[in-house]
Design a protein around this motif. Structure first.
Motif, PDB file in Angstrom:
ATOM      1  N   ASP A 157      22.771  55.868  33.363  1.00 54.06           N
ATOM      2  CA  ASP A 157      23.542  55.196  32.314  1.00 54.06           C
ATOM      3  C   ASP A 157      24.397  54.060  32.866  1.00 54.06           C
ATOM      4  N   LEU A 158      23.963  53.493  33.964  1.00 52.70           N
ATOM      5  CA  LEU A 158      24.670  52.326  34.521  1.00 52.70           C
ATOM      6  C   LEU A 158      23.967  51.048  34.059  1.00 52.70           C
ATOM      7  N   PHE A 159      24.752  50.187  33.408  1.00 48.98           N
ATOM      8  CA  PHE A 159      24.209  48.929  32.866  1.00 48.98           C
ATOM      9  C   PHE A 159      24.805  47.746  33.619  1.00 48.98           C
ATOM     10  N   ALA A 160      23.978  46.723  33.792  1.00 53.14           N
ATOM     11  CA  ALA A 160      24.456  45.474  34.413  1.00 53.14           C
ATOM     12  C   ALA A 160      24.471  44.384  33.342  1.00 53.14           C
ATOM     13  N   TYR A 161      25.533  43.612  33.320  1.00 50.54           N
ATOM     14  CA  TYR A 161      25.631  42.468  32.413  1.00 50.54           C
ATOM     15  C   TYR A 161      25.814  41.223  33.255  1.00 50.54           C
ATOM     16  N   VAL A 162      24.691  40.594  33.521  1.00 47.21           N
ATOM     17  CA  VAL A 162      24.675  39.428  34.402  1.00 47.21           C
ATOM     18  C   VAL A 162      25.166  38.212  33.620  1.00 47.21           C
ATOM     19  N   TRP A 163      26.106  37.495  34.193  1.00 40.61           N
ATOM     20  CA  TRP A 163      26.665  36.311  33.526  1.00 40.61           C
ATOM     21  C   TRP A 163      25.610  35.214  33.483  1.00 40.61           C
ATOM     22  N   ARG A 164      25.375  34.687  32.288  1.00 38.55           N
ATOM     23  CA  ARG A 164      24.324  33.683  32.138  1.00 38.55           C
ATOM     24  C   ARG A 164      24.872  32.341  31.658  1.00 38.55           C
ATOM     25  N   GLY A 165      26.168  32.195  31.689  1.00 38.22           N
ATOM     26  CA  GLY A 165      26.743  30.912  31.270  1.00 38.22           C
ATOM     27  C   GLY A 165      26.648  29.877  32.379  1.00 38.22           C
TER      28      GLY A 165
END
Lengths: 203, 224
Positions: free
Chosen positions: B6-14
């Motif tokens: 249940d580990l999620f990554a939110y990679v910055w795409r800006g």
């Protein structure tokens, strides 16, 4: 008819002569109003560390006779009024100054103050431990535990409220001590002013 | 993007600078999440939405940012911590930072609820998710990394990037401490390294070989 011509100086002296003379009491009050803020300012600078312990005698010694006594008294009154329970560093500054200025005249009150401050510290530590324990239990219930976690109470509303309550509980005893200390360090006959000062009332 | 379990990554795409964020979903009681590095509220140079974009990305995974119960900050640079206070206010989450950066965070106007030191962090009503908090200064004095032994995941913050490392020329930076910290991190048994930024790569390095290759590349560069 010849008209007398007067110089500006003569005119000024005539006007001054018409003014009512200040009574002794008014003169004393005038001096008090002039020098009291200087003693208070010195106390503020001393408490902030701007004036070093070693400079205190010289700072108080700058004033002559009546002025010196007013500055000394207002200095001590402001110091005693600033004496807190929860701020050991400031309290230590106050002790240092009182002992330097008055010798041992406030020694008994100071000893009792230290007892009161110690009681406060012990009560505070006990309460702090209790609040920390409650926070740890709350954290564990929320699913957060482990040796990496330390509860920080500096922003904790429960702790801040309890600390304020503790200070309020001990405030009457602290005020009594401040009055006693002032009575001891100021010359006889000034106890009324001392009571005012300890209660924090500005005159 | 789900990394593992249940580990999620939110990679910055800006286009502007902002950090990657990571979420241990439903790790706490009542299904609350643990958010690592919320990043900027709005990026300073281009005014791109930071935390709002993170909320949308989480929503795509069925996660509600407002259900965050704990915010862990790897360090207190604004591109990692600026949104911490707003998450705290919106969700009631607790904010945790290493003891060496508590004052810095408070000076920035953020409340601090928990102080972190090197040790174990156990999450969940039965403490079933066991993490290790590592104090790894260098990029900043109170920088932490988070290691999850069960799945050999290292959340490295700004110490490790893809074939690169974090800056040490910012206030509080220390090149020697960085070298020590990198050596220490490289010795961990890791199958995943999750970086603080997507510099030249998403910043999610997967697979033991890729992780080792990355540390070797950094080792050659830094000489530790």
């Amino acid at each position: 008819m010849a008209r007398e011509i007067k110089s500006t100086l003569e005119l000024a002296l005539e006007k001054i002569a018409d003014l009512p003379r200040l009574t002794d009491e008014e003169l004393r009050q005038q001096q008090e109003d002039e020098y009291r803020p200087r003693g208070e300012a010195l106390a503020t600078r001393f408490l902030s560390g701007e004036v070093a312990d070693s400079s205190l005698e010289a700072e108080l010694g700058r004033w002559k006779e009546g002025a010196a006594e007013i500055v000394r008294r207002s200095f001590l009154m402001r110091l005693c009024r600033a004496m807190p329970l929860g701020d050991e560093a400031t309290a230590l500054r106050v002790f240092t100054a009182v002992e330097a200025v008055c010798g041992g005249s406030g020694a008994e009150a100071l000893a009792r103050y230290r007892q009161l401050a110690q009681s406060f510290r012990q009560l505070r530590q006990r309460e702090r431990t209790s609040v920390e324990q409650a926070e740890r239990e709350r954290l564990a219930a929320a699913g957060i535990s482990g040796s990496a976690v330390r509860v920080d109470l500096a922003d904790n509303p429960s702790w801040l409220r309890r600390e304020r309550e503790l200070l309020r509980e001990l405030e009457p005893a602290l005020d009594r001590l401040k009055r006693e200390l002032l009575d001891a360090v100021l010359e006889p006959g000034r106890s009324g002013e001392a009571a005012d000062a300890a209660g924090g009332r500005e005159r | 993007m789900r990394v593992v379990d249940d580990l999620f990554a939110y990679v910055w795409r800006g286009r502007d600078n902002n950090c990657n964020s990571y979420v241990f979903a439903r790790a706490l009681a009542d299904g609350k999440h643990v958010l690592i590095d919320p990043g900027h509220v709005t990026t300073p140079a281009l005014g791109e939405a930071g935390i709002a974009r993170l909320a949308e990305s989480m929503q795509d995974d069925g996660l509600d940012l407002k259900a965050t119960g704990l915010v862990l900050l790897t360090h207190c640079h604004p591109d990692h911590c600026e949104a911490a206070n707003s998450v705290r206010e919106d969700s009631g989450a607790l904010v945790a930072v290493h003891e060496a950066e508590v004052d810095l965070l408070r000076q920035g106007g953020c409340k601090v609820d928990l102080v972190l030191v090197e040790g174990d962090l156990k999450l969940g009503p039965a403490a079933e998710l066991e993490l290790r908090i590592l104090h790894v200064p260098g990029h900043s004095p109170g920088h932490i990394a988070i290691y999850w032994p069960r799945h050999k995941v290292l959340i490295a913050g700004d110490n490790v990037f893809f074939r690169s490392v974090g800056r040490v020329d910012l206030p509080g930076g220390d090149v020697r401490a960085m070298a020590r910290s990198l050596r220490r991190l490289s010795e961990l048994d890791a199958d995943y390294v999750l970086c603080g930024h997507p510099y030249g790569h998403p910043g999610v390095i997967e697979g033991r070989a890729a992780v080792q290759e990355n540390f070797e590349s950094i080792q050659d560069m830094m000489g530790f």
